[in-house]
Design a protein around this motif. Structure first.
Motif, PDB file in Angstrom:
ATOM      1  N   PHE A 424     -25.753  25.348 -21.823  1.00  0.00           N
ATOM      2  CA  PHE A 424     -26.162  26.760 -21.789  1.00  0.00           C
ATOM      3  C   PHE A 424     -27.019  27.151 -22.980  1.00  0.00           C
ATOM      4  CE2 PHE A 424     -21.790  26.930 -23.463  1.00  0.00           C
ATOM      5  CZ  PHE A 424     -21.947  27.688 -24.610  1.00  0.00           C
ATOM      6  N   TYR A 425     -26.852  26.483 -24.104  1.00  0.00           N
ATOM      7  CA  TYR A 425     -27.775  26.775 -25.205  1.00  0.00           C
ATOM      8  C   TYR A 425     -29.180  26.306 -24.839  1.00  0.00           C
ATOM      9  CZ  TYR A 425     -23.684  27.664 -28.148  1.00  0.00           C
ATOM     10  OH  TYR A 425     -22.536  28.168 -28.662  1.00  0.00           O
ATOM     11  N   LEU A 426     -29.243  25.128 -24.212  1.00  0.00           N
ATOM     12  CA  LEU A 426     -30.545  24.603 -23.825  1.00  0.00           C
ATOM     13  C   LEU A 426     -31.209  25.479 -22.773  1.00  0.00           C
ATOM     14  CD1 LEU A 426     -30.110  20.751 -23.512  1.00  0.00           C
ATOM     15  CD2 LEU A 426     -31.004  22.078 -25.393  1.00  0.00           C
ATOM     16  N   ARG A 427     -30.386  26.126 -21.936  1.00  0.00           N
ATOM     17  CA  ARG A 427     -30.963  26.952 -20.882  1.00  0.00           C
ATOM     18  C   ARG A 427     -31.803  28.071 -21.492  1.00  0.00           C
ATOM     19  NH1 ARG A 427     -26.842  28.953 -16.589  1.00  0.00           N
ATOM     20  NH2 ARG A 427     -26.039  29.983 -18.425  1.00  0.00           N
ATOM     21  N   VAL A 428     -31.298  28.622 -22.599  1.00  0.00           N
ATOM     22  CA  VAL A 428     -32.079  29.677 -23.263  1.00  0.00           C
ATOM     23  C   VAL A 428     -33.407  29.103 -23.744  1.00  0.00           C
ATOM     24  CG1 VAL A 428     -32.073  31.387 -25.090  1.00  0.00           C
ATOM     25  CG2 VAL A 428     -29.934  30.784 -23.963  1.00  0.00           C
ATOM     26  N   ILE A 429     -33.347  27.907 -24.326  1.00  0.00           N
ATOM     27  CA  ILE A 429     -34.580  27.285 -24.813  1.00  0.00           C
ATOM     28  C   ILE A 429     -35.536  27.040 -23.652  1.00  0.00           C
ATOM     29  CG2 ILE A 429     -35.516  25.236 -25.938  1.00  0.00           C
ATOM     30  CD1 ILE A 429     -32.885  25.056 -27.461  1.00  0.00           C
ATOM     31  N   ARG A 430     -34.968  26.604 -22.524  1.00  0.00           N
ATOM     32  CA  ARG A 430     -35.800  26.387 -21.333  1.00  0.00           C
ATOM     33  C   ARG A 430     -36.512  27.670 -20.940  1.00  0.00           C
ATOM     34  NH1 ARG A 430     -31.346  24.522 -17.572  1.00  0.00           N
ATOM     35  NH2 ARG A 430     -32.485  25.805 -16.086  1.00  0.00           N
TER      36      ARG A 430
ATOM     37  N   TYR B 161     -35.491  19.638 -14.899  1.00  0.00           N
ATOM     38  CA  TYR B 161     -34.360  18.814 -14.468  1.00  0.00           C
ATOM     39  C   TYR B 161     -34.325  17.524 -15.275  1.00  0.00           C
ATOM     40  CZ  TYR B 161     -31.776  15.557 -11.516  1.00  0.00           C
ATOM     41  OH  TYR B 161     -30.909  14.614 -11.065  1.00  0.00           O
ATOM     42  N   ALA B 162     -35.491  16.899 -15.409  1.00  0.00           N
ATOM     43  CA  ALA B 162     -35.551  15.598 -16.078  1.00  0.00           C
ATOM     44  C   ALA B 162     -35.134  15.708 -17.545  1.00  0.00           C
ATOM     45  CB  ALA B 162     -36.964  15.031 -15.974  1.00  0.00           C
ATOM     46  N   THR B 163     -35.621  16.750 -18.218  1.00  0.00           N
ATOM     47  CA  THR B 163     -35.382  16.799 -19.651  1.00  0.00           C
ATOM     48  C   THR B 163     -33.933  17.175 -19.964  1.00  0.00           C
ATOM     49  OG1 THR B 163     -36.362  17.503 -21.726  1.00  0.00           O
ATOM     50  CG2 THR B 163     -36.078  19.202 -20.083  1.00  0.00           C
ATOM     51  N   VAL B 164     -33.353  18.052 -19.123  1.00  0.00           N
ATOM     52  CA  VAL B 164     -31.950  18.400 -19.359  1.00  0.00           C
ATOM     53  C   VAL B 164     -31.058  17.188 -19.092  1.00  0.00           C
ATOM     54  CG1 VAL B 164     -30.062  19.845 -18.556  1.00  0.00           C
ATOM     55  CG2 VAL B 164     -32.293  20.845 -18.930  1.00  0.00           C
ATOM     56  N   LYS B 165     -31.394  16.453 -18.056  1.00  0.00           N
ATOM     57  CA  LYS B 165     -30.625  15.248 -17.742  1.00  0.00           C
ATOM     58  C   LYS B 165     -30.714  14.248 -18.898  1.00  0.00           C
ATOM     59  CE  LYS B 165     -30.160  12.087 -13.820  1.00  0.00           C
ATOM     60  NZ  LYS B 165     -30.716  11.778 -12.498  1.00  0.00           N
ATOM     61  N   THR B 229     -29.742   6.252 -15.061  1.00  0.00           N
ATOM     62  CA  THR B 229     -30.388   7.134 -14.076  1.00  0.00           C
ATOM     63  C   THR B 229     -31.232   8.231 -14.707  1.00  0.00           C
ATOM     64  OG1 THR B 229     -28.453   8.524 -13.952  1.00  0.00           O
ATOM     65  CG2 THR B 229     -28.602   6.756 -12.361  1.00  0.00           C
ATOM     66  N   TRP B 230     -31.049   8.515 -16.003  1.00  0.00           N
ATOM     67  CA  TRP B 230     -31.915   9.518 -16.631  1.00  0.00           C
ATOM     68  C   TRP B 230     -33.323   8.985 -16.791  1.00  0.00           C
ATOM     69  CZ3 TRP B 230     -34.448   8.267 -21.078  1.00  0.00           C
ATOM     70  CH2 TRP B 230     -33.938   7.196 -21.827  1.00  0.00           C
ATOM     71  N   LEU B 231     -33.438   7.654 -16.923  1.00  0.00           N
ATOM     72  CA  LEU B 231     -34.725   7.073 -17.320  1.00  0.00           C
ATOM     73  C   LEU B 231     -35.837   7.290 -16.303  1.00  0.00           C
ATOM     74  CD1 LEU B 231     -35.582   4.070 -19.319  1.00  0.00           C
ATOM     75  CD2 LEU B 231     -36.381   4.025 -16.976  1.00  0.00           C
ATOM     76  N   PRO B 232     -35.620   6.986 -15.009  1.00  0.00           N
ATOM     77  CA  PRO B 232     -36.721   7.199 -14.066  1.00  0.00           C
ATOM     78  C   PRO B 232     -37.198   8.643 -14.054  1.00  0.00           C
ATOM     79  CG  PRO B 232     -34.912   6.031 -13.019  1.00  0.00           C
ATOM     80  CD  PRO B 232     -34.450   6.394 -14.376  1.00  0.00           C
ATOM     81  N   ASP B 233     -36.257   9.591 -14.119  1.00  0.00           N
ATOM     82  CA  ASP B 233     -36.668  10.997 -14.116  1.00  0.00           C
ATOM     83  C   ASP B 233     -37.457  11.336 -15.366  1.00  0.00           C
ATOM     84  OD1 ASP B 233     -35.544  11.904 -11.664  1.00  0.00           O
ATOM     85  OD2 ASP B 233     -33.577  11.614 -12.561  1.00  0.00           O
ATOM     86  N   ALA B 234     -36.902  10.962 -16.517  1.00  0.00           N
ATOM     87  CA  ALA B 234     -37.555  11.333 -17.773  1.00  0.00           C
ATOM     88  C   ALA B 234     -38.931  10.686 -17.889  1.00  0.00           C
ATOM     89  CB  ALA B 234     -36.682  10.944 -18.951  1.00  0.00           C
ATOM     90  N   HIS B 235     -39.018   9.384 -17.590  1.00  0.00           N
ATOM     91  CA  HIS B 235     -40.297   8.689 -17.719  1.00  0.00           C
ATOM     92  C   HIS B 235     -41.332   9.249 -16.763  1.00  0.00           C
ATOM     93  CE1 HIS B 235     -38.238   5.897 -20.202  1.00  0.00           C
ATOM     94  NE2 HIS B 235     -39.200   5.027 -20.241  1.00  0.00           N
ATOM     95  N   THR B 236     -40.853   9.602 -15.558  1.00  0.00           N
ATOM     96  CA  THR B 236     -41.797  10.068 -14.556  1.00  0.00           C
ATOM     97  C   THR B 236     -42.322  11.447 -14.881  1.00  0.00           C
ATOM     98  OG1 THR B 236     -40.467   8.835 -12.993  1.00  0.00           O
ATOM     99  CG2 THR B 236     -42.110  10.294 -12.075  1.00  0.00           C
TER     100      THR B 236
END
Lengths: 481, 503
Positions: A424-430, B161-165, B229-236
């Motif tokens: 949730f902290y990251l969500r704010v940054i997003r 999605y990719a970066t949070v993952k 599984t984070w890698l394909p998303d992040a790299h792509t």
């Protein structure tokens, strides 16, 4: 006829900062009443008064006053510093809210001062009576401060709710204290600890009842789950500047109270309260972090986040060791900077009527005001606990203290909840950086606001990159060096 | 040493990055140029490191030791050996190329982008230099912040999605390692000094617990199957520069972590856990390669090929013999260069067509012949053709693997065949077949782009033909590491020292 003995005026030396602040509070009311044209002086008088008190506290020698009822030890110095610094920064930020509190500036600042005196008394209390006195002196002005903005939608509800739960908690605490007095025959905290050890009261069932009552009372005050229910509503309802203040200073004072009773008064019962607090700490982190996940209102999110942070801070306390206590104190110092910083940015976002504090409102902040967004970024990463910010150092120290005291599973749990909080902290940054702005208007910040933000930023990064002196300071003060 | 070279390496880009704040936001040209100059100076700063490095000792060199947090016995302790020195050079090189490739690709929030890049560079340098576990952790986590922003702000359509993952995967792993670090501190004489922590008689049970705690952080970063599984998303989804840094440096840190911490500090657990680690590696090799065959997205295919290639790296590491470990370090450098080069190339073509779909392309060889030539070489290096660097690394790793577990090495070898299949098939679909109309009129590579790709070509061929240039740096350090793992006695002399190929 009894001739009163000559008063030895030297006894007041340890409480000079408190007396100064009481004087400032009275002057503030007078200034507001008789010189309404000079109202712009109010915040500066508050700041200068607190700053003088801060210098006096930091320069004071360890002292005992009023027959052990008032202790000016290192423990007190750290907590007093936190509370004084919070009030100084709150007063700096208040200028931004001048329109909101226009009508009652005198009351606002003097209530702030009086509440501050209560906090300083708690930090210095060597006796249950002083402790309770300080607690009430702290709480009563805050009840009024919460309800200050009468036109606000939720303020009255918040004030009443806070008053009722606060009063309930105080009553429980007082009941616990009276049991302690009944069992040990003294209200002096160090003598209570001695009596428990000498008379072997640790297993006494009445003693356990006293312990439980004090624990519940303290947990209410620092908002440890399951006694946190008042927090989100009160924090959301209060004016944001008061919320910022409440989330730091009374919380720190609450931990001072916690430490005075449990760490100094009941160390022989640590076998009982340590594990209970471990469970409560985990519960608090769970409730705070998981509930914060589904908040779309930033203020409410920060309210839950402050609940979670109380859970982290308890980690040091529950260790029951000097290292743990030092860790909690260090954490509160760092928390002061990062939480006030986050609230300050929130205040920039909110308009005068208190709206504009949802996630959508911070969309595209990086485009609207890159500097504010960058600062918020630092504060949020610090709250998450990512180096090189102070939040990481504080959390690490807490985890280490709890781990060394043998609470391995609690530490693992804390770490996992900390990972959840990242979301949730990251969500704010997003929202700030990865969305386009909905409003194009710039943000207006007063000079006091800028000063607060810069202080918070320096505090967060300074404690993160050069934490050595802060750690040495708390450890040395606690050890009484 | 009077000049603290390593501190300069770490803090020069950080200070340089922050100095970009002084440039007005709209002067993007100045910002780009300054960032490039700073990264070039940083690359030049690694030259004295290579020249002054003493290859004959396994001891840490360029040591710097200052108390940092005295209350907790934490020191600012830096030093490098033959294992880490090459990564410093690789990092500096990759950053220069990433800045060059972002020249036109990044047009929004330019100032923030280059600041993030330079801060990231400083933190990555810190990871490879730190000899205090706490300091290492600080740099390790600090890296997450700029990387999170780089993927999330300048990435593709699904970037959030990719970066949070990416962030959450890494954070959970790292936090478990943090608990492990505290446990180690408690049992290792209240110190975070890596050199003092190694070689202490920890009980086998404690070693196993610590091994898995560290595994959580390092395996996510490598990434090993099944936490890849984070890698394909992040790299792509990352922008080209982000993909290049991820593939080139960031994922190497997981394997570096195993080398620097898990193996020397926890030798018993490392030996006990050898089989599971090897099996996970082989699964990653085969699984990654098979998945590649099914990809329709250019970047995603290369991302999955990273999973497969990093499987080779961990296979070599946990073979726990000289050839395996040296091959694996070399392969990390190789993979950084080759996959980095592939991402750079894909980024260049993406800038022209704005499509990553393989089916969108066809016949590119006739419209962009120079580009096709570059890509051919990178493909062959990825496949491991003799004469390119990929061959040496994989060959050494398989040699090491055969010595350790022949059957697993046989299965792993199938990864090479699958690798040739998916890479050459990719090449065929993109560059040959009939020329699609959308391929007409694409601009040829400009001078900047050729300048970016050329150093990669030179390095790929140079390492392929004269691997000893790099291997000579690591011989002594690797044999010392293996001594620590196996206890004294079992020291294998390097057979490879005479192995250089001439075409």
């Amino acid at each position: 006829m009894i001739v009163p003995a000559a008063i030895d005026w030297s006894v007041i030396v340890p409480i000079l900062p408190e007396l100064l602040l009481v004087g400032v509070a009275i002057v503030l009311i007078g200034l507001d009443l008789f010189f309404p044209d000079q109202r712009q002086l109010l915040p500066w008088l508050t700041i200068v008064g607190s700053l003088c008190a801060l210098i006096m506290v930091l320069g004071a020698r360890p002292a005992v006053g009023f027959g052990g009822m008032f202790l000016l030890d290192g423990y007190a110095v750290v907590f007093k510093t936190i509370c004084l610094a919070t009030v100084i920064m709150t007063a700096l930020m208040s200028e931004q809210f001048r329109n909101l509190i226009r009508m009652r500036q005198g009351e606002y600042y003097s209530l702030l001062m009086l509440s501050l005196v209560g906090m300083l008394l708690i930090a210095s209390a060597g006796d249950l009576m002083v402790l309770y006195l300080g607690l009430e002196l702290m709480a009563l002005p805050i009840y009024a401060l919460v309800g200050l903005h009468k036109q606000g939608r939720w303020t009255s509800e918040a004030a009443v709710k806070y008053f009722l739960t606060g009063g309930f908690a105080s009553a429980l605490l007082l009941f616990g204290m009276s049991l302690l007095y009944g069992l040990t025959g003294t209200t002096d905290i160090s003598q209570i600890a001695e009596a428990i050890s000498v008379r072997q009261l640790a297993g006494n069932s009445a003693m356990l009842a006293a312990l439980g009552l004090c624990l519940v009372g303290c947990c209410f005050k620092v908002a440890v789950a399951p006694f946190h229910f008042w927090t989100p509503d009160v924090y959301e309802g209060a004016p944001t500047v008061i919320t910022a203040f409440m989330s730091v200073a009374p919380k720190a004072a609450g931990f001072a109270l916690f430490g005075r009773i449990f760490f100094f008064g009941l160390p022989h019962l640590h076998d009982h309260w340590g594990p209970i607090l471990a469970v409560l700490a985990l519960l608090t982190m769970a409730v705070g972090n998981i509930t914060a996940l589904c908040q779309r209102n930033l203020k409410r999110m920060l309210a839950y986040s402050s609940v979670a942070h109380a859970g982290y801070a308890v980690l040091g306390l529950l260790a029951g060791t000097a290292e743990g206590m030092a860790a909690t104190m260090t954490y509160l110092v760092i928390y002061l900077f990062m939480n006030l910083g986050a609230f300050a940015i929130l205040m920039l976002l909110t308009s005068a009527d208190g709206s504009g504090d949802t996630l959508d409102d911070c969309k595209g902040l990086a485009t609207r005001h890159p500097l504010a967004a960058a600062m918020m970024l630092v504060f949020l990463f610090s709250l998450t606990g990512i180096p090189p910010t102070g939040g990481f150092i504080g959390k690490f120290y807490l985890l280490k203290a709890a781990f060394m005291a043998g609470y391995t599973l609690t530490v693992v749990g804390a770490v996992l909840f900390s990972a959840i909080s990242a979301y949730f902290y990251l969500r704010v940054i997003r929202y700030m950086y990865m969305n386009d702005p909905v409003q194009q208007t710039g943000l207006v910040a007063s000079s006091g606001m800028y000063a607060t933000l810069v202080l918070c930023l320096l505090g967060v990064l300074g404690t993160g990159i050069f934490p050595g002196s802060l750690l040495n300071w708390t450890v040395a003060l606690l050890a009484g060096l | 040493m009077s000049i603290p070279l390593l501190s300069t390496l770490i803090f020069f880009p950080i200070v340089g990055g922050l100095s970009l704040l002084a440039v007005p936001r709209h002067q993007t040209g100045t910002i780009r140029l300054m960032a490039l100059i700073i990264s070039l100076i940083e690359l030049l700063l690694t030259i004295p490191l290579i020249v002054l490095f003493d290859k004959s000792t396994h001891a840490m060199q360029f040591r710097e030791l200052h108390p940092w947090i005295s209350a907790l016995n934490i020191n600012y302790s830096l030093g490098i050996d033959g294992i880490s020195i090459l990564f410093l050079v690789l990092t500096a090189l990759i950053i220069v190329l990433s800045i060059l490739v972002s020249w036109e690709a990044v047009s929004e929030k330019v100032q923030e982008f280059f600041i993030a890049m330079l801060l990231l560079e400083g933190a990555m340098m810190g990871v490879f230099c730190a000899l205090d576990f706490f300091l290492f952790y600080v740099f390790w986590e600090t890296m997450l912040i700029p990387m999170f922003l780089i993927i999330g702000i300048w990435g593709g359509p699904n970037r959030i999605y990719a970066t949070v993952k990416f962030f959450l995967y890494t954070l959970v792993g790292s936090l478990l390692m943090l608990v492990g670090i505290i446990l180690l501190y408690q049992n290792g004489g209240h110190t975070f000094d890596v050199l003092k922590l190694a070689g202490q008689p920890y009980s086998p049970h404690l070693q196993l617990v610590l091994f898995w705690a560290f595994f959580a952080a390092f395996a996510v970063k490598v990434p090993m199957w099944p936490v890849h599984t984070w890698l394909p998303d992040a790299h792509t989804e990352a922008p080209t520069a982000g993909s290049v840094i991820l593939a080139g440096v960031l994922i190497k840190m997981g394997a570096y972590g195993f080398l620097r911490f898990s193996l020397p500090i926890l030798p018993i657990a490392s030996q006990k856990m050898l089989m599971p680690m090897l099996i996970l590696s082989v699964i990653a090799i085969v699984y990654g390669a098979v998945i590649c065959l099914a990809q329709t997205d250019l970047k995603r295919l290369i991302a999955y090929s990273s999973v497969s290639h990093m499987g080779f790296v961990t296979l070599g590491l946990f073979a726990l013999n000289q050839r395996g470990v040296e091959g694996s370090i070399l392969q990390m450098i190789n993979h950084g260069l080759v996959t980095g080069a592939l991402f750079l190339a894909v980024g260049m073509i993406y800038e022209r067509t704005h499509s990553r779909e393989i089916s969108f392309y066809g016949g590119l060889a006739s419209t962009m012949p120079v580009f096709a030539g570059f890509f051919m070489l990178f493909t062959l290096a990825a496949v491991g053709l003799p004469g390119t660097n990929g061959f040496i690394g994989e060959f050494l790793i398989l040699l090491g693997g055969f010595e350790c577990q022949p059957w697993l090495a046989v299965v792993a070898s199938s990864g090479l065949i699958l690798g040739a299949w998916y890479m050459l098939w990719l090449y065929q679909r993109v560059f040959f077949n009939e020329v699609k109309t959308s391929m007409q009129g694409l601009a040829q590579l400009n001078l900047r782009e050729i300048l970016i790709l050329s150093p990669m070509v030179i390095l790929i061929l140079w390492i392929g033909l004269f691997p000893n240039g790099l291997l000579s740096f690591m011989h002594v350090s690797v044999s010392h590491l293996l001594e620590q793992v196996h206890g004294s006695g079992l020291v294998q002399t390097s057979v490879i020292s005479g192995l250089t190929m001439h075409p």
